[in-house]
Design a protein around this motif. Structure first.
Motif, short mmCIF file in Angstrom:
data_model
loop_
_atom_site.label_atom_id
_atom_site.label_comp_id
_atom_site.label_asym_id
_atom_site.label_seq_id
_atom_site.Cartn_x
_atom_site.Cartn_y
_atom_site.Cartn_z
N GLY A 48 0.80 -1.22 0.00
CA GLY A 48 0.00 0.00 0.00
C GLY A 48 0.83 1.26 0.00
O GLY A 48 0.41 2.30 0.51
N GLN A 49 1.98 1.21 -0.62
CA GLN A 49 2.88 2.37 -0.60
C GLN A 49 2.47 3.35 -1.71
O GLN A 49 2.32 2.96 -2.86
CB GLN A 49 4.32 1.90 -0.75
N LYS A 110 4.93 6.73 11.35
CA LYS A 110 5.61 7.88 11.95
C LYS A 110 6.79 8.35 11.06
O LYS A 110 7.50 7.51 10.49
CB LYS A 110 6.16 7.46 13.33
N ASP A 111 6.94 9.63 10.98
CA ASP A 111 8.04 10.26 10.23
C ASP A 111 7.91 10.15 8.70
O ASP A 111 8.84 10.50 7.98
CB ASP A 111 9.42 9.75 10.66
N HIS A 112 6.78 9.60 8.23
CA HIS A 112 6.57 9.61 6.77
C HIS A 112 6.14 11.01 6.34
O HIS A 112 5.53 11.70 7.13
CB HIS A 112 5.49 8.59 6.40
N PRO A 113 6.45 11.45 5.12
CA PRO A 113 6.97 10.67 4.00
C PRO A 113 8.47 10.40 4.08
O PRO A 113 9.22 11.09 4.77
CB PRO A 113 6.65 11.55 2.80
N TRP A 129 3.20 5.11 3.60
CA TRP A 129 2.32 3.96 3.76
C TRP A 129 1.76 3.93 5.18
O TRP A 129 2.29 4.55 6.10
CB TRP A 129 2.97 2.64 3.37
N GLY A 130 0.66 3.20 5.32
CA GLY A 130 -0.04 3.16 6.60
C GLY A 130 0.52 2.10 7.53
O GLY A 130 1.24 1.20 7.10
#
Ligand SMILES: Cc1cc2nc3c(=O)[nH]c(=O)nc-3n(C[C@H](O)[C@H](O)[C@H](O)COP(=O)(O)OP(=O)(O)OC[C@H]3O[C@@H](n4cnc5c(N)ncnc54)[C@H](O)[C@@H]3O)c2cc1C
Length: 472
Positions: A48-49, A110-113, A129-130
């Protein structure tokens, strides 16, 4: 008697869900036909990226990014081998899709993207992604489907497969024939029919026919049987993108009776773990600089090898000193595999290792001698830099790694209105296609580009439902 609908969406997965959700905001009678017992399709197993530039989340992090930069990155990675008009359309509209998901309750790790992970890296942080990977996306969209159903604008038929498209005398699509799991047949009429039924990465015969490659793994969704592709072809559509097939690096399958389940993933990515081992092909020769920084280069090198297979070869000292190469396994599990698993081999001599693995013993001996000389001198003919140890202390080990992919690269040709095209470029009236039914080659080209399957599936689905389909 046939029922009549404003729009019919075939397949309630990654692309079909947003198509149906947005169509049901504008139309009163939308039908979503899903062959499986639940919605979500491949999102139940996909990483799911997603990639999107210019999102609200990026702004929160102070990341300056634009669709132009996203586009340039994609073209750099795949050297312009995707459909450029569709690629442009994805990047120009991905941020709206991503922001819509976030506004609908989607969360990211956390910290995405980030800039990348297992594929070639972007130059900017635009990859998300989740926490539950693809499932996070499905869980975000399901309540929106439920809301449209409660409002009365959307009807969802589960356990119901589309079997055939209905056409009039001029070749325009006018409806869909369906059959339930219990064998009940029905006909549904509409001037807007959307194929969103996914690819054919669970259909070995179609996989071979379109890519000229066996279906090595059974990881794809069980309903990825290519029925939408076949229905599109039956009414005059054509396929493209089969030549864009590429395999990934690092997967060990359970057996060679293909398609086989994934047993374990090895960390063969220099950005995550520098290689201590060497990689040889089925003859026993090295074929790639193991620490080459480009994932794409390593994948394309593997694609050129017989059977898209290679062997990771090392000795006892490397086993003892290197960081774990199969980090999801304990050391005990890893060591045990060499006595029990058909893809793991150990032997007291290189000759015996080659014989047990089905490799050429003479070539293997030369390969090991040449690598050990390179390791001693620091100068490798393939340009490898990271060579901490020779391969010299028995027992010796080999792991068979299979290159494959979990998607279909070939799919129906469409235009930027998602209309299914004939090979002469003319659109088939009333017929649209979104998601993997259009083939990964169209959006990702002949490389793996971060998020260039899920992002177009969601984005094109949203656009189709939100503005492209015309309701009278
Ligand atoms: C393990 C794995 C990891 C992946 N990771 C990523 C990633 O991180 N990023 C990325 O971009 N891509 C990734 N992909 C690819 C991506 O997930 C898929 O390409 C995408 O989800 C496909 O979306 P879709 O809507 O076309 O198909 P699906 O989501 O599979 O939906 C199709 C739906 O149609 C239904 N259907 C099929 N035939 C019929 C019929 N005849 N009638 C009615 N319904 C039918 C199916 O049951 C299914 O629900 C991954 C794929 C896999 C397998």
């Amino acid at each position: 008697m046939a029922s009549t609908w404003d729009a019919i969406v075939i397949g309630g997965g990654t692309a079909g869900m947003p198509t149906a959700i947005f169509a049901a905001e504008r139309a009163k009678k939308v039908l979503l036909i899903e062959k499986y017992h639940v919605l979500g399709g491949t999102l139940d197993r996909s990483s799911g990226q997603i990639a999107a530039a210019g999102t609200k989340l990026q702004k929160q992090f102070g990341i300056e990014d634009t669709p132009d930069e996203h586009y340039q990155d994609i073209i750099r990675i795949n050297r312009g081998t995707s459909d450029l008009a569709l690629t442009r359309l994805v990047v120009d509209n991905a941020a709206v899709t991503f922001d819509w998901l976030m506004d609908s309750g989607y969360t990211v790790v956390k910290d995405h993207p980030v800039k990348g992970s297992g594929h070639e890296f972007f130059t900017k942080r635009r990859y998300y992604w989740g926490p539950e990977m693809g499932v996070t996306i499905a869980k975000t969209m399901q309540p929106l489907v439920d809301k449209a159903v409660a409002k009365g604008n959307l009807t969802v038929m589960l356990n119901t497969g589309a079997t055939e498209l209905m056409v009039d005398a001029k070749g325009a699509v006018i409806g869909v024939k369906t059959e339930t799991a219990a064998g009940e047949k029905a006909e549904h009429l509409s001037n807007n029919v959307v194929l969103a039924s996914g690819g054919f990465a669970s259909n070995p015969a179609m996989y071979m026919e379109h890519h000229g490659v066996p279906l090595y793994s059974d990881i794809a969704h069980p309903m990825a049987q290519g029925e939408g592709v076949k229905m599109g072809l039956a009414v005059g559509g054509y396929c493209r993108g089969g030549d864009k097939y590429l395999c990934t690096f690092g997967s060990v399958l359970r057996h060679r009776n293909f398609p086989a389940p994934l047993e374990v993933a090895l960390t063969l990515y220099p950005n995550m773990r520098m290689p201590w081992e060497i990689f040889v092909n089925s003859t026993g020769a090295r074929f790639v600089r193991e620490d080459h920084p480009s994932v794409d280069h390593r994948e394309k090198s593997l694609l050129a090898q017989p059977g898209h297979r290679h062997y990771v070869v090392f000795d006892q000292e490397i086993l003892d000193k290197a960081p774990p190469i199969a980090p999801t396994w304990t050391r005990e599990q890893f060591v045990k595999a060499f006595n029990t698993h058909p893809m793991f081999t150990s032997a007291s001599t290189i000759g015996e290792l080659a014989a047990k693995s089905g490799l050429d013993a003479v070539v293997m001996a030369k390969t090991i001698d040449s690598y050990n000389a390179a390791q001693a001198s620091g100068s490798d003919k393939l340009g490898r830099n990271h060579m901490p140890l020779p391969i010299a202390k028995p027992p010796y080990y080999a792991i068979a790694v299979q290159g494959f992919t979990v998607k279909s690269c070939s799919g129906l040709g469409i235009d930027t209105q998602m209309r299914v095209l004939r090979s002469d470029g003319s659109p088939i009236q009333n017929l649209y296609a979104v998601g993997e039914v259009i083939g990964g080659g169209n959006t990702s080209g002949d490389s793996f580009v971060n998020g260039m399957m899920v992002t177009p599936a969601l984005t094109f689905g949203r656009m189709l439902g939100q503005s492209i389909l015309k309701f009278s």
